[in-house]
Motif scaffolding. Structure first.
Motif, PDB file in Angstrom:
ATOM      1  N   ALA A 145     -13.166   1.596 -11.756  1.00 26.80           N
ATOM      2  CA  ALA A 145     -11.768   1.167 -11.769  1.00 26.80           C
ATOM      3  C   ALA A 145     -11.375   0.448 -10.483  1.00 26.80           C
ATOM      4  N   GLY A 146     -12.023   0.753  -9.366  1.00 29.02           N
ATOM      5  CA  GLY A 146     -11.686   0.085  -8.117  1.00 29.02           C
ATOM      6  C   GLY A 146     -10.386   0.595  -7.532  1.00 29.02           C
ATOM      7  N   VAL A 147      -9.794  -0.215  -6.681  1.00 27.15           N
ATOM      8  CA  VAL A 147      -8.591   0.141  -5.938  1.00 27.15           C
ATOM      9  C   VAL A 147      -7.565  -0.967  -6.124  1.00 27.15           C
ATOM     10  N   LEU A 148      -6.318  -0.560  -6.337  1.00 20.54           N
ATOM     11  CA  LEU A 148      -5.220  -1.512  -6.474  1.00 20.54           C
ATOM     12  C   LEU A 148      -4.348  -1.443  -5.225  1.00 20.54           C
ATOM     13  N   GLU A 149      -4.277  -2.553  -4.510  1.00 20.58           N
ATOM     14  CA  GLU A 149      -3.404  -2.692  -3.342  1.00 20.58           C
ATOM     15  C   GLU A 149      -2.039  -3.140  -3.841  1.00 20.58           C
ATOM     16  N   HIS A 150      -0.983  -2.509  -3.315  1.00 22.87           N
ATOM     17  CA  HIS A 150       0.393  -2.801  -3.721  1.00 22.87           C
ATOM     18  C   HIS A 150       1.208  -3.082  -2.473  1.00 22.87           C
ATOM     19  N   ALA A 151       1.928  -4.205  -2.463  1.00 24.30           N
ATOM     20  CA  ALA A 151       2.816  -4.515  -1.340  1.00 24.30           C
ATOM     21  C   ALA A 151       4.047  -5.243  -1.858  1.00 24.30           C
ATOM     22  N   PHE A 153       6.774 -14.792   7.651  1.00 24.63           N
ATOM     23  CA  PHE A 153       7.802 -14.861   6.610  1.00 24.63           C
ATOM     24  C   PHE A 153       8.484 -13.521   6.338  1.00 24.63           C
ATOM     25  N   TYR A 154       7.852 -12.401   6.721  1.00 29.48           N
ATOM     26  CA  TYR A 154       8.322 -11.090   6.293  1.00 29.48           C
ATOM     27  C   TYR A 154       9.388 -10.513   7.221  1.00 29.48           C
ATOM     28  N   ASP A 155      10.439  -9.956   6.592  1.00 30.58           N
ATOM     29  CA  ASP A 155      11.473  -9.253   7.347  1.00 30.58           C
ATOM     30  C   ASP A 155      12.156  -8.254   6.425  1.00 30.58           C
ATOM     31  N   PRO A 156      11.837  -6.963   6.579  1.00 26.02           N
ATOM     32  CA  PRO A 156      10.905  -6.367   7.537  1.00 26.02           C
ATOM     33  C   PRO A 156       9.457  -6.516   7.066  1.00 26.02           C
ATOM     34  N   PHE A 157       8.531  -6.092   7.926  1.00 28.05           N
ATOM     35  CA  PHE A 157       7.122  -6.182   7.575  1.00 28.05           C
ATOM     36  C   PHE A 157       6.824  -5.223   6.420  1.00 28.05           C
ATOM     37  N   PRO A 158       6.063  -5.662   5.420  1.00 27.11           N
ATOM     38  CA  PRO A 158       5.832  -4.826   4.239  1.00 27.11           C
ATOM     39  C   PRO A 158       4.915  -3.632   4.500  1.00 27.11           C
ATOM     40  N   THR A 159       5.127  -2.613   3.687  1.00 25.03           N
ATOM     41  CA  THR A 159       4.222  -1.474   3.641  1.00 25.03           C
ATOM     42  C   THR A 159       3.190  -1.744   2.560  1.00 25.03           C
ATOM     43  N   VAL A 160       1.934  -1.556   2.900  1.00 20.67           N
ATOM     44  CA  VAL A 160       0.842  -1.762   1.949  1.00 20.67           C
ATOM     45  C   VAL A 160       0.276  -0.395   1.587  1.00 20.67           C
ATOM     46  N   GLU A 161       0.150  -0.154   0.285  1.00 18.92           N
ATOM     47  CA  GLU A 161      -0.409   1.108  -0.194  1.00 18.92           C
ATOM     48  C   GLU A 161      -1.502   0.808  -1.205  1.00 18.92           C
ATOM     49  N   HIS A 162      -2.391   1.788  -1.401  1.00 17.21           N
ATOM     50  CA  HIS A 162      -3.538   1.622  -2.280  1.00 17.21           C
ATOM     51  C   HIS A 162      -3.539   2.713  -3.345  1.00 17.21           C
ATOM     52  N   PHE A 163      -3.919   2.335  -4.575  1.00 19.94           N
ATOM     53  CA  PHE A 163      -3.851   3.239  -5.713  1.00 19.94           C
ATOM     54  C   PHE A 163      -5.155   3.191  -6.508  1.00 19.94           C
ATOM     55  N   THR A 164      -5.439   4.298  -7.194  1.00 23.21           N
ATOM     56  CA  THR A 164      -6.528   4.326  -8.168  1.00 23.21           C
ATOM     57  C   THR A 164      -5.926   4.642  -9.524  1.00 23.21           C
ATOM     58  N   GLU A 165      -6.526   4.099 -10.535  1.00 23.01           N
ATOM     59  CA  GLU A 165      -6.014   4.222 -11.899  1.00 23.01           C
ATOM     60  C   GLU A 165      -6.106   5.647 -12.408  1.00 23.01           C
ATOM     61  N   VAL A 166      -5.050   6.108 -13.041  1.00 22.72           N
ATOM     62  CA  VAL A 166      -5.018   7.435 -13.649  1.00 22.72           C
ATOM     63  C   VAL A 166      -4.958   7.325 -15.172  1.00 22.72           C
ATOM     64  N   LEU A 167      -4.108   6.414 -15.661  1.00 24.43           N
ATOM     65  CA  LEU A 167      -3.887   6.293 -17.089  1.00 24.43           C
ATOM     66  C   LEU A 167      -3.464   4.865 -17.415  1.00 24.43           C
ATOM     67  N   THR A 168      -3.864   4.367 -18.555  1.00 26.31           N
ATOM     68  CA  THR A 168      -3.440   3.043 -19.009  1.00 26.31           C
ATOM     69  C   THR A 168      -2.958   3.134 -20.453  1.00 26.31           C
ATOM     70  N   VAL A 187      -3.361  -6.600  -5.489  1.00 27.85           N
ATOM     71  CA  VAL A 187      -4.725  -7.085  -5.266  1.00 27.85           C
ATOM     72  C   VAL A 187      -5.689  -5.992  -5.694  1.00 27.85           C
ATOM     73  N   GLU A 188      -6.661  -6.354  -6.502  1.00 25.29           N
ATOM     74  CA  GLU A 188      -7.698  -5.408  -6.911  1.00 25.29           C
ATOM     75  C   GLU A 188      -8.926  -5.593  -6.026  1.00 25.29           C
ATOM     76  N   TRP A 189      -9.439  -4.462  -5.541  1.00 24.54           N
ATOM     77  CA  TRP A 189     -10.617  -4.422  -4.682  1.00 24.54           C
ATOM     78  C   TRP A 189     -11.653  -3.484  -5.284  1.00 24.54           C
ATOM     79  N   ASP A 190     -12.916  -3.707  -4.944  1.00 22.55           N
ATOM     80  CA  ASP A 190     -13.962  -2.767  -5.355  1.00 22.55           C
ATOM     81  C   ASP A 190     -13.755  -1.410  -4.694  1.00 22.55           C
ATOM     82  N   SER A 191     -13.345  -1.411  -3.415  1.00 30.70           N
ATOM     83  CA  SER A 191     -13.153  -0.161  -2.678  1.00 30.70           C
ATOM     84  C   SER A 191     -12.042  -0.335  -1.646  1.00 30.70           C
ATOM     85  N   LEU A 192     -11.513   0.760  -1.169  1.00 29.13           N
ATOM     86  CA  LEU A 192     -10.490   0.731  -0.120  1.00 29.13           C
ATOM     87  C   LEU A 192     -11.022   0.030   1.121  1.00 29.13           C
TER      88      LEU A 192
END
Length: 105
Positions: free
Chosen positions: A3-9, A85-100, A57-62
């Motif tokens: 499933a890999g890792v999903l980056e969210h920002a 461009f960012y104000d404020p600077f974004p928080t980036v978090e990473h997720f793994t799939e649980v359910l679809t 963004v989908e990645w193979d691993s964190l």
């Protein structure tokens, strides 16, 4: 393939700079797309707040993101193109799939 890792920002762009941000992001996209472990990217614009974007963004691993891409010269170029461009600077978090779900046919 795993499933890999999903980056969210959530990317809050300064109002009035949306067109310039989108143009800069188009130039930055090949930098991340060439990174080892990169799978896909989706940039979406918020309908209610037009200066806010969702980056997925989908990645193979964190580590492909946090160590590989962020530790690369390409990331320095990415940062130079986009971070002002960012104000404020974004928080980036990473997720793994649980359910679809998808439509039942």
């Amino acid at each position: 393939m795993s499933a890999g890792v999903l980056e969210h920002a959530l990317l809050p762009v300064r109002p009035g700079e949306e067109d310039a941000f989108e143009a800069a992001f188009a130039r930055a996209r090949p930098l991340i797309a060439a990174a080892p472990g990169f799978r896909s990217l989706r940039l979406s614009r918020c309908l209610e707040r037009g200066n806010v974007y969702l980056l997925l963004v989908e990645w193979d691993s964190l580590e492909d993101h946090t160590e590989g891409f962020r530790g690369s010269p390409a990331y320095q170029q990415w940062r130079a193109l986009l971070h002002a461009f960012y104000d404020p600077f974004p928080t980036v978090e990473h997720f793994t799939e649980v359910l679809t779900a998808s439509p039942e046919r």
